[in-house]
Design an enzyme around this catalytic site. Structure first.
Site, short mmCIF file in Angstrom:
data_model
loop_
_atom_site.label_atom_id
_atom_site.label_comp_id
_atom_site.label_asym_id
_atom_site.label_seq_id
_atom_site.Cartn_x
_atom_site.Cartn_y
_atom_site.Cartn_z
CD GLU A 133 6.31 4.47 13.54
OE1 GLU A 133 6.07 5.08 12.54
OE2 GLU A 133 5.27 3.51 13.81
CG ASN B 123 -0.32 0.03 2.48
OD1 ASN B 123 0.76 -0.38 2.50
ND2 ASN B 123 -1.28 0.26 3.50
P1 CMP Z 1 1.39 0.19 7.66
O1 CMP Z 1 0.83 1.78 7.89
O2 CMP Z 1 2.61 0.25 7.32
O3 CMP Z 1 1.14 -0.23 9.18
C1 CMP Z 1 0.89 -1.65 9.28
C2 CMP Z 1 0.54 -2.33 8.09
O4 CMP Z 1 0.05 -3.63 7.95
C3 CMP Z 1 -0.53 -1.62 7.14
O5 CMP Z 1 0.33 -0.37 6.87
C4 CMP Z 1 -0.37 -2.49 6.04
O6 CMP Z 1 0.70 -2.63 5.08
C5 CMP Z 1 -0.56 -3.81 6.85
N1 CMP Z 1 -1.82 -4.33 7.07
C6 CMP Z 1 -2.66 -3.73 7.81
N2 CMP Z 1 -3.88 -4.48 7.80
C7 CMP Z 1 -3.62 -5.57 6.85
C8 CMP Z 1 -4.36 -6.61 6.72
N3 CMP Z 1 -5.58 -6.91 6.66
N4 CMP Z 1 -3.74 -7.58 5.68
C9 CMP Z 1 -2.37 -7.47 5.35
N5 CMP Z 1 -1.67 -6.41 5.69
C10 CMP Z 1 -2.23 -5.29 6.48
#
Ligand code: CMP
Length: 137
Positions: free
Chosen positions: A126, A112
């Site tokens: 962080e 994402n």
């Molecule tokens: P990030 O902001 O990097 O913080 C936690 C990460 O976990 C989030 O972005 C996503 O990339 C990942 N993440 C959160 N929810 C899900 C999910 N349901 N399935 C897969 N990855 C997830």
């Protein structure tokens, strides 16, 4: 000045969206206080994502985040933590608002495009994982 940690994740970095993403933040008036290209090792990913250790997606998340280079960035400015999360959009790009970075560049809820700290406490923690005090301007 308030600061936040942004990661331009391996998906967006490998597809050359880094310049466009940084421009979005700069156009909003935020300053780049630190930046580095790096490939996260498993230890760093485990530290950074410690709060997600028990989640079903944790192993896939660590695998993906350590799979290829990314860019770690410290952004500074007024209300930068909240504003950058708005600019990034919802975690799942299908739910992200039009014009947000994730709507534009994310493939799915895991690849994402970007990460941003979600609170002042997270930002402090962080930032210290990725940068020493001397590297932040
Ligand atoms: P990030 O902001 O990097 O913080 C936690 C990460 O976990 C989030 O972005 C996503 O990339 C990942 N993440 C959160 N929810 C899900 C999910 N349901 N399935 C897969 N990855 C997830």
């Amino acid at each position: 000045m308030e600061k936040t940690l942004v990661l331009i994740k391996p998906d967006a970095f490998s597809k050359n969206h880094t310049g466009d993403i940084l421009k979005r933040y700069e156009d909003e008036g935020f300053k780049i206080c630190a930046a580095k290209v790096m490939q996260m090792d498993k230890k760093t990913a485990a530290l950074h994502y410690a709060e997600h250790r028990e989640k079903s997606f944790y192993n896939d998340l660590v695998e993906f985040m350590t799979s290829a280079p990314l860019m770690a960035v410290v952004l500074g400015g007024e209300n930068v933590i909240e504003r950058v999360r708005e600019i990034n959009g919802a975690t799942n790009p299908e739910k992200a608002a039009e014009g947000t970075i994730r709507k534009l560049y994310a493939e799915n809820g895991s690849k994402n495009a970007v990460h941003a700290s979600d609170s002042p406490e997270s930002a402090k923690r962080e930032i210290s994982i990725f940068f020493s005090e001397l590297e932040i301007f």
